[in-house]
Design a protein around this motif. Structure first.
Motif, PDB file in Angstrom:
ATOM      1  N   PHE A 147       0.026  66.205 103.799  1.00 35.43           N
ATOM      2  CA  PHE A 147      -0.605  66.381 105.101  1.00 35.43           C
ATOM      3  C   PHE A 147       0.137  65.545 106.130  1.00 35.43           C
ATOM      4  CE2 PHE A 147      -5.220  67.283 103.475  1.00 35.43           C
ATOM      5  CZ  PHE A 147      -4.830  68.563 103.117  1.00 35.43           C
ATOM      6  N   ASN A 148       0.222  66.049 107.358  1.00 32.89           N
ATOM      7  CA  ASN A 148       0.710  65.191 108.430  1.00 32.89           C
ATOM      8  C   ASN A 148      -0.430  64.278 108.882  1.00 32.89           C
ATOM      9  OD1 ASN A 148      -0.923  66.563 110.374  1.00 32.89           O
ATOM     10  ND2 ASN A 148       0.676  68.088 110.715  1.00 32.89           N
ATOM     11  N   ALA A 149      -0.150  63.371 109.815  1.00 31.52           N
ATOM     12  CA  ALA A 149      -1.145  62.376 110.219  1.00 31.52           C
ATOM     13  C   ALA A 149      -2.411  63.022 110.786  1.00 31.52           C
ATOM     14  CB  ALA A 149      -0.531  61.421 111.243  1.00 31.52           C
ATOM     15  N   LEU A 150      -2.247  64.109 111.538  1.00 26.85           N
ATOM     16  CA  LEU A 150      -3.406  64.779 112.131  1.00 26.85           C
ATOM     17  C   LEU A 150      -4.244  65.481 111.065  1.00 26.85           C
ATOM     18  CD1 LEU A 150      -1.786  66.271 115.371  1.00 26.85           C
ATOM     19  CD2 LEU A 150      -3.258  64.256 115.173  1.00 26.85           C
ATOM     20  N   GLN A 151      -3.589  66.047 110.061  1.00 27.48           N
ATOM     21  CA  GLN A 151      -4.328  66.691 108.973  1.00 27.48           C
ATOM     22  C   GLN A 151      -5.105  65.662 108.149  1.00 27.48           C
ATOM     23  OE1 GLN A 151      -0.784  68.865 107.451  1.00 27.48           O
ATOM     24  NE2 GLN A 151      -2.199  70.585 107.216  1.00 27.48           N
ATOM     25  N   ILE A 152      -4.500  64.490 107.931  1.00 30.62           N
ATOM     26  CA  ILE A 152      -5.203  63.433 107.198  1.00 30.62           C
ATOM     27  C   ILE A 152      -6.471  63.031 107.944  1.00 30.62           C
ATOM     28  CG2 ILE A 152      -5.051  61.004 106.528  1.00 30.62           C
ATOM     29  CD1 ILE A 152      -2.126  61.509 105.806  1.00 30.62           C
ATOM     30  N   GLU A 153      -6.360  62.908 109.251  1.00 28.44           N
ATOM     31  CA  GLU A 153      -7.536  62.567 110.054  1.00 28.44           C
ATOM     32  C   GLU A 153      -8.589  63.670 109.974  1.00 28.44           C
ATOM     33  OE1 GLU A 153      -8.683  61.466 114.709  1.00 28.44           O
ATOM     34  OE2 GLU A 153      -6.592  61.720 114.101  1.00 28.44           O
ATOM     35  N   ALA A 154      -8.149  64.929 110.009  1.00 24.38           N
ATOM     36  CA  ALA A 154      -9.082  66.054 109.961  1.00 24.38           C
ATOM     37  C   ALA A 154      -9.728  66.206 108.587  1.00 24.38           C
ATOM     38  CB  ALA A 154      -8.363  67.346 110.343  1.00 24.38           C
ATOM     39  N   ALA A 155      -9.032  65.797 107.531  1.00 28.84           N
ATOM     40  CA  ALA A 155      -9.567  65.924 106.176  1.00 28.84           C
ATOM     41  C   ALA A 155     -10.605  64.860 105.853  1.00 28.84           C
ATOM     42  CB  ALA A 155      -8.423  65.851 105.157  1.00 28.84           C
ATOM     43  N   ASP A 156     -10.623  63.798 106.618  1.00 36.21           N
ATOM     44  CA  ASP A 156     -11.564  62.691 106.386  1.00 36.21           C
ATOM     45  C   ASP A 156     -12.921  63.060 106.988  1.00 36.21           C
ATOM     46  OD1 ASP A 156     -12.839  60.335 105.925  1.00 36.21           O
ATOM     47  OD2 ASP A 156     -11.602  59.122 107.274  1.00 36.21           O
ATOM     48  N   CYS A 157     -13.691  63.826 106.242  1.00 32.08           N
ATOM     49  CA  CYS A 157     -14.950  64.385 106.772  1.00 32.08           C
ATOM     50  C   CYS A 157     -16.043  63.342 106.959  1.00 32.08           C
ATOM     51  CB  CYS A 157     -15.453  65.492 105.849  1.00 32.08           C
ATOM     52  SG  CYS A 157     -14.352  66.930 105.794  1.00 32.08           S
ATOM     53  N   PHE A 158     -15.898  62.179 106.340  1.00 36.11           N
ATOM     54  CA  PHE A 158     -16.876  61.108 106.512  1.00 36.11           C
ATOM     55  C   PHE A 158     -16.392  60.025 107.482  1.00 36.11           C
ATOM     56  CE2 PHE A 158     -18.142  62.977 102.489  1.00 36.11           C
ATOM     57  CZ  PHE A 158     -19.524  62.967 102.558  1.00 36.11           C
ATOM     58  N   LYS A 159     -15.129  60.120 107.890  1.00 32.92           N
ATOM     59  CA  LYS A 159     -14.516  59.123 108.767  1.00 32.92           C
ATOM     60  C   LYS A 159     -14.656  57.710 108.194  1.00 32.92           C
ATOM     61  CE  LYS A 159     -13.274  62.328 111.495  1.00 32.92           C
ATOM     62  NZ  LYS A 159     -11.931  62.886 111.252  1.00 32.92           N
ATOM     63  N   ASP A 160     -14.408  57.623 106.882  1.00 31.15           N
ATOM     64  CA  ASP A 160     -14.477  56.324 106.218  1.00 31.15           C
ATOM     65  C   ASP A 160     -13.100  55.843 105.783  1.00 31.15           C
ATOM     66  OD1 ASP A 160     -13.981  58.148 104.238  1.00 31.15           O
ATOM     67  OD2 ASP A 160     -15.676  57.590 102.965  1.00 31.15           O
ATOM     68  N   GLY A 161     -12.052  56.555 106.208  1.00 31.44           N
ATOM     69  CA  GLY A 161     -10.692  56.155 105.878  1.00 31.44           C
ATOM     70  C   GLY A 161     -10.241  56.553 104.492  1.00 31.44           C
ATOM     71  N   VAL A 162     -11.050  57.348 103.786  1.00 33.25           N
ATOM     72  CA  VAL A 162     -10.720  57.767 102.427  1.00 33.25           C
ATOM     73  C   VAL A 162     -10.870  59.280 102.316  1.00 33.25           C
ATOM     74  CG1 VAL A 162     -11.315  57.575  99.983  1.00 33.25           C
ATOM     75  CG2 VAL A 162     -11.540  55.582 101.481  1.00 33.25           C
TER      76      VAL A 162
END
Length: 323
Positions: free
Chosen positions: A284-299
């Motif tokens: 994933f690129n950086a934006l995809q990693i952010e979008a994949a974090d559905c809980f916004k917990d950094g994991v």
């Protein structure tokens, strides 16, 4: 076909651990309008560099080789090197005396000195340089490396290489100046490729029960990613494909990403893992990693996949998910 080709050439011998390739060009075929080049922006230069990375990996794939990962740190260093090549078109870095306009005859350090000085984890490095008159396209520069007999193409198709950095710069010159008459080059291109030193792990030896063996695998460098011709820009959490819709395709994509990361972690820990999964890297690129974090917990883990599935099924109304 390509107008006048500048006749001066540079030839650098190949070393065991360092590959040095320089290719001056002077093409007059380009989609860049002469006169507009002085207005080149950093975004333009980035896009041109990315075009080079696409062509590198297309060539490697066509020849049955693994694509190279782009590493931001290597791109930063490529930018340093391409700016240095404006002052000294060589695989030896310019000295302070040369930069100040008063060369003292001392030779500069090799092009990879910066990586050596910071103990960067690599076994081998190659540098392709190109300089050209204005205008010039990425295709022009790449064609010269491809048709070169000085080692450029061999470096691009080196099966040992794993990562790259790319940079392009433009140095506008007054057409009536002595500087331009002596050196009409205005476009400079740099492709830095390395073989990252492998990581190791001790695992159970399936052929010898009760025994262990050491395995070697590709090192993952900070921020590495596979360049995509069309960068995916998610519009919201869960939109991993960048199409503005969170659907079953995004759910499958996050599962594949988690599966790959899990297999990679097991390999590094010396645990049993499915080797076939690592043959199909999912990044994933950086934006995809952010979008994949559905809980916004950094994991990003299976919990993110589960809540994304619930969103697709209508059981969860909003993303990111909040308790």
């Amino acid at each position: 076909m390509f107008g006048n080709i500048f006749k001066k050439t540079y030839s650098i011998a190949l070393a065991v651990s360092i590959v040095c390739c320089v290719s001056p060009l002077a093409f007059f075929t380009s989609s860049v309008n002469e006169g507009d080049s002085a207005q080149v922006t950093q975004e333009d230069l980035h896009d041109l560099a990315m075009e080079i990375s696409f062509m590198v990996n297309e060539a490697r794939t066509e020849n049955g080789l693994k694509p190279l990962y782009i590493v931001p740190h290597l791109c930063d260093y490529s930018h340093v090197r391409v700016r240095e090549s404006v002052h000294k078109f060589s695989h030896f870095r310019p000295t302070q005396a040369e930069l100040s306009g008063s060369p003292d005859g001392e030779e500069g350090e090799n092009f990879d000195s910066y990586l050596r000085d910071e103990n960067y984890p690599y076994l081998k490095a190659a540098e392709n340089l190109a300089a050209s008159e204005d205008p010039c396209t990425p295709e022009d520069a790449f064609y010269q490396w491809q048709s070169s007999t000085e080692g450029h193409w061999e470096a691009i198709l080196d099966p040992d290489m794993t990562h790259m950095g790319v940079a392009v710069t433009y140095e506008h010159k007054d057409r009536n100046s002595e500087t331009y008459q002596d050196d009409p080059f205005e476009w400079y291109w740099e492709l830095l490729m390395i073989q990252a030193s492998p990581e190791t792990a001790v695992v159970e030896d399936p052929d010898n029960p009760g025994m262990k063996k050491r395995i070697y695998f590709d090192r993952e460098l900070d921020g590495q990613y596979l360049p995509a011709k069309y960068e995916i820009i998610p519009e919201s959490t869960g939109d991993l494909s960048g199409d503005g819709v969170v659907d079953s395709f995004d759910y499958i994509t996050i599962l594949q990403y988690i599966e790959y990361q899990d297999a990679l972690a097991k390999m590094k820990a010396g645990k049993e893992y499915d080797e076939s999964i690592l043959d199909r890297p999912v990044t994933f690129n950086a934006l995809q990693i952010e979008a994949a974090d559905c809980f916004k917990d950094g994991v990003i883990n299976i919990n993110d996949a589960k809540v994304l599935q619930k969103f697709v099924l209508g059981e969860v109304k909003t993303l990111p998910y909040e308790f």
